[in-house]
Design a protein around this motif. Structure first.
Motif, short mmCIF file in Angstrom:
data_model
loop_
_atom_site.label_atom_id
_atom_site.label_comp_id
_atom_site.label_asym_id
_atom_site.label_seq_id
_atom_site.Cartn_x
_atom_site.Cartn_y
_atom_site.Cartn_z
N ILE A 4 0.85 -1.20 0.00
CA ILE A 4 0.00 0.00 0.00
C ILE A 4 0.88 1.25 0.00
O ILE A 4 0.62 2.20 -0.74
CB ILE A 4 -0.96 -0.01 1.21
CG1 ILE A 4 -1.95 -1.17 1.10
CG2 ILE A 4 -1.70 1.32 1.32
CD1 ILE A 4 -2.74 -1.44 2.37
N TRP A 5 1.92 1.23 0.80
CA TRP A 5 2.84 2.37 0.88
C TRP A 5 3.45 2.65 -0.49
O TRP A 5 3.51 3.80 -0.93
CB TRP A 5 3.91 2.09 1.91
CG TRP A 5 4.87 3.22 2.18
CD1 TRP A 5 4.80 4.50 1.73
CD2 TRP A 5 6.05 3.14 2.96
NE1 TRP A 5 5.85 5.23 2.19
CE2 TRP A 5 6.64 4.41 2.96
CE3 TRP A 5 6.66 2.12 3.68
CZ2 TRP A 5 7.82 4.68 3.63
CZ3 TRP A 5 7.83 2.40 4.35
CH2 TRP A 5 8.40 3.68 4.33
N LYS A 6 3.83 1.58 -1.17
CA LYS A 6 4.43 1.74 -2.50
C LYS A 6 3.46 2.43 -3.46
O LYS A 6 3.85 3.31 -4.23
CB LYS A 6 4.82 0.36 -3.05
CG LYS A 6 5.56 0.40 -4.35
CD LYS A 6 5.95 -1.01 -4.77
CE LYS A 6 6.67 -0.98 -6.10
NZ LYS A 6 7.02 -2.33 -6.55
N SER A 7 2.17 2.06 -3.37
CA SER A 7 1.20 2.67 -4.28
C SER A 7 0.91 4.13 -3.91
O SER A 7 0.45 4.90 -4.76
CB SER A 7 -0.11 1.86 -4.29
OG SER A 7 -0.77 1.98 -3.06
N LEU A 8 1.17 4.51 -2.67
CA LEU A 8 0.92 5.89 -2.23
C LEU A 8 2.16 6.78 -2.32
O LEU A 8 2.06 7.99 -2.10
CB LEU A 8 0.41 5.90 -0.79
CG LEU A 8 -0.98 5.29 -0.55
CD1 LEU A 8 -1.26 5.21 0.93
CD2 LEU A 8 -2.04 6.12 -1.26
N ARG A 9 3.30 6.20 -2.60
CA ARG A 9 4.56 6.93 -2.60
C ARG A 9 4.46 8.18 -3.48
O ARG A 9 4.01 8.12 -4.62
CB ARG A 9 5.70 6.05 -3.08
CG ARG A 9 7.04 6.70 -2.79
CD ARG A 9 8.12 5.74 -2.63
NE ARG A 9 7.82 4.86 -1.49
CZ ARG A 9 8.60 3.89 -1.10
NH1 ARG A 9 9.69 3.63 -1.74
NH2 ARG A 9 8.29 3.16 -0.07
#
Length: 169
Positions: free
Chosen positions: A140-145
């Motif tokens: 999820i963090w990767k998609s929000l980066r």
């Protein structure tokens, strides 16, 4: 609130025409004033009254408001409890009993229907606790980066006490 209180008073005052008040009339005319007196005497907190009112609005009123107190039957009460979660049923039971306590005090009907030994709903099956794995959080963090939400996500996902243990170990 004033209109419903007036209607409740009229239903009770004109009880020659009606065999007994509705559950809503009994609540408005008898229970609400008793709770206000208890609040004024510091016997009960405002928060407790608010919880009772929420239980009234959410669970008792939709099912019982228009039912005459003398028409409330144990089988229907059991079905009603069965339609709720355990915590909802336990919270709704308190103001429901207060209504019938007042009905008993005013000799309108017996309190027995509210005080039977009903089966309360069981605790529900194990629910998804909404806890993500570290791999899911990283995905999820990767998609929000780079987005405006990244910092909020980091705080929410990794800023808690439990997640701090992940970084230490």
């Amino acid at each position: 609130m004033e209109a419903s209180g007036f209607l409740a008073k009229m239903q009770i005052d004109c009880s020659n025409d009606v065999p007994a008040p509705t559950v809503a009339a009994a609540y408005e005319q008898w229970v609400v004033p008793v709770l206000k007196r208890r609040l004024d005497a510091n016997e009960i907190s405002l928060g407790t009254i608010e919880h009772y009112h929420i239980a009234w609005k959410k669970h008792i009123e939709p099912r019982w408001a228009d039912v005459y107190v003398t028409d409330v039957k144990p089988a229907a009460v059991q079905d009603w409890y069965d339609s709720m979660t355990r915590s909802q049923a336990e919270m709704a039971r308190i103001p429901f009993r207060l209504i019938f306590d007042e009905c008993g005090t005013h000799e309108v009907c017996s309190t027995e229907v509210a005080y039977r030994r009903y089966r309360m709903p069981g605790t529900s099956a194990q629910r998804d606790k909404g806890i993500w794995t570290l791999d899911e959080l990283c995905s999820i963090w990767k998609s929000l980066r780079g987005s405006y939400m990244e910092r909020w996500f980091i705080l929410a996902a990794f800023g808690g006490r439990a997640s701090a243990n992940l970084w230490v170990s």
